[in-house]
Design a protein around this motif. Structure first.
Motif, mmCIF file in Angstrom:
data_model
loop_
_atom_site.group_PDB
_atom_site.id
_atom_site.type_symbol
_atom_site.label_atom_id
_atom_site.label_comp_id
_atom_site.label_asym_id
_atom_site.label_seq_id
_atom_site.Cartn_x
_atom_site.Cartn_y
_atom_site.Cartn_z
ATOM 1 N N LEU A 1 -13.289 8.872 -1.262
ATOM 2 C CA LEU A 1 -12.330 8.475 -2.277
ATOM 3 C C LEU A 1 -12.089 9.636 -3.225
ATOM 4 N N ARG A 2 -10.864 10.004 -3.363
ATOM 5 C CA ARG A 2 -10.488 11.122 -4.212
ATOM 6 C C ARG A 2 -9.168 10.814 -4.899
ATOM 7 N N ARG A 3 -8.977 11.360 -6.068
ATOM 8 C CA ARG A 3 -7.676 11.273 -6.723
ATOM 9 C C ARG A 3 -6.763 12.282 -6.040
ATOM 10 N N CYS B 1 -0.333 11.311 1.211
ATOM 11 C CA CYS B 1 -0.598 9.907 1.513
ATOM 12 C C CYS B 1 -2.043 9.677 1.931
ATOM 13 N N GLY B 2 -2.929 10.667 1.754
ATOM 14 C CA GLY B 2 -4.320 10.508 2.152
ATOM 15 C C GLY B 2 -4.997 9.324 1.488
ATOM 16 N N GLY B 3 -4.722 9.121 0.220
ATOM 17 C CA GLY B 3 -5.321 8.006 -0.510
ATOM 18 C C GLY B 3 -4.831 6.664 -0.001
ATOM 19 N N ILE B 4 -3.565 6.596 0.342
ATOM 20 C CA ILE B 4 -2.999 5.349 0.856
ATOM 21 C C ILE B 4 -3.628 5.001 2.200
ATOM 22 N N GLN B 5 -3.784 5.991 3.060
ATOM 23 C CA GLN B 5 -4.407 5.753 4.364
ATOM 24 C C GLN B 5 -5.843 5.276 4.187
ATOM 25 N N ARG B 6 -6.579 5.900 3.257
ATOM 26 C CA ARG B 6 -7.965 5.498 2.993
ATOM 27 C C ARG B 6 -8.006 4.059 2.477
ATOM 28 N N GLU B 7 -7.096 3.710 1.599
ATOM 29 C CA GLU B 7 -7.065 2.359 1.043
ATOM 30 C C GLU B 7 -6.783 1.324 2.129
ATOM 31 N N LYS B 8 -5.904 1.641 3.052
ATOM 32 C CA LYS B 8 -5.598 0.712 4.147
ATOM 33 C C LYS B 8 -6.821 0.492 5.036
ATOM 34 N N ARG B 9 -7.592 1.568 5.278
ATOM 35 C CA ARG B 9 -8.819 1.416 6.084
ATOM 36 C C ARG B 9 -9.825 0.546 5.361
#
Length: 50
Positions: free
Chosen positions: A5-7, A13-21
């Motif tokens: 998790l990173r800001r 879109c890295g954060g969005i992909q992580r959130e979906k996982r």
């Protein structure tokens, strides 16, 4: 353990992909991730900004 998790200030879109996982994770996994980073479960919403 690095949660990944990173800001993301670059607009990627890295954060969005992580959130979906994370949405697909079981509740126990989510709780464990929170406890690793925030063992007292303190409210961090004020750190998110406006």
């Amino acid at each position: 353990m690095d949660s990944g998790l990173r800001r993301n200030d670059t607009g990627g879109c890295g954060g969005i992909q992580r959130e979906k996982r994370i949405k697909d994770w079981q509740r126990a996994w989510k709780d464990r991730l929170i406890e690793e980073r925030n063992p007292t479960w303190r409210n961090l919403s004020h750190e998110l900004g406006p």
